[in-house]
Design an enzyme around this catalytic site. Structure first.
Site, short mmCIF file in Angstrom:
data_model
loop_
_atom_site.label_atom_id
_atom_site.label_comp_id
_atom_site.label_asym_id
_atom_site.label_seq_id
_atom_site.Cartn_x
_atom_site.Cartn_y
_atom_site.Cartn_z
N GLU A 64 1.15 2.09 -0.56
CA GLU A 64 1.14 0.67 -0.18
C GLU A 64 1.40 0.46 1.30
O GLU A 64 0.93 -0.51 1.88
CB GLU A 64 2.14 -0.11 -1.03
CG GLU A 64 1.80 -0.11 -2.51
CD GLU A 64 0.37 -0.54 -2.81
OE1 GLU A 64 -0.14 -1.49 -2.19
OE2 GLU A 64 -0.27 0.11 -3.67
N GLU A 65 2.15 1.34 1.92
CA GLU A 65 2.45 1.18 3.35
C GLU A 65 1.28 1.58 4.24
O GLU A 65 0.99 0.90 5.22
CB GLU A 65 3.69 1.99 3.73
CG GLU A 65 4.99 1.43 3.21
CD GLU A 65 5.45 0.18 3.95
OE1 GLU A 65 4.86 -0.20 4.99
OE2 GLU A 65 6.42 -0.43 3.48
N SER A 66 0.64 2.71 3.93
CA SER A 66 -0.36 3.24 4.88
C SER A 66 -1.66 3.68 4.25
O SER A 66 -2.55 4.14 4.98
CB SER A 66 0.24 4.44 5.61
OG SER A 66 0.41 5.52 4.69
#
Length: 191
Positions: A64-66
């Site tokens: 979800e972050e990257s």
């Protein structure tokens, strides 16, 4: 006119059949694993185990972050797979014993996963392993989450619906969805 109605009906039947077929295909585990890959399994397993955090959760955060892009960088300045802010990463590096920390290390998957896993472990300690509060703190900062708790804006049980900032609420929902998907798709992993 009757011929055109039949053509439209036939066309709609084909579209519905195609949509149904696509739905079935997208439910196949190997297709879902394409959407939920585990490209850094070794590093995740190593550091999640070292710091006592759930590797599925670490993987969900990375997704979800990257989207697993090690050179990812946000407008706010967060860097790498786990989108760590340089100041947070420096602090985590000092606490985790990562000597000679340099900001460029945030773009190296192994170092980023190590620091991110340590940070999740630290947040887990602060928030009694409440995954919702840990993820809210990962996204919005532990000080903010502590403030919400102190003001009674959220309960210590930490329900997603209580989170007062929409961006954080949506972030937590996305990570929890990915977390559940990873646990479902990779139950046989030796974590």
């Amino acid at each position: 006119m009757i011929i055109e109605v039949r053509k439209i009906g036939k066309f709609l039947s084909l579209v519905l059949a195609g949509a149904f077929l696509l739905f079935i295909i997208f439910q196949l585990p190997w297709v879902q694993r394409l959407r939920y890959p585990m490209p850094y399994k070794g590093s995740v397993q190593k550091y999640a185990t070292q710091y006592g955090v759930d590797p599925y959760l670490v993987t969900a955060v990375i997704r979800e972050e990257s989207k697993f892009m090690p050179k990812a960088q946000s407008k706010a300045g967060a860097k790498g797979l786990m989108q760590l802010m340089p100041e947070t990463a420096q602090w985590a590096a000092d606490k985790a014993g990562l000597n000679k920390f340099q900001e460029e290390l945030l773009f190296e998957p192994d170092a980023n996963i190590r620091l991110g896993s340590w940070y999740i472990a630290n947040l887990s300690q602060q928030f009694q392993n409440n995954t919702v509060l840990v993820l809210a703190a990962y996204n919005g900062g532990s000080g903010r989450v502590k403030d919400w708790l102190d003001r009674g804006q959220i309960s210590p049980s930490g329900k997603v619906a209580e989170l007062p900032i929409l961006e954080t609420k949506e972030y937590v929902k996305r990570v929890l969805k990915s977390y559940a998907k990873y646990r479902q798709l990779y139950p046989d992993l030796n974590f």
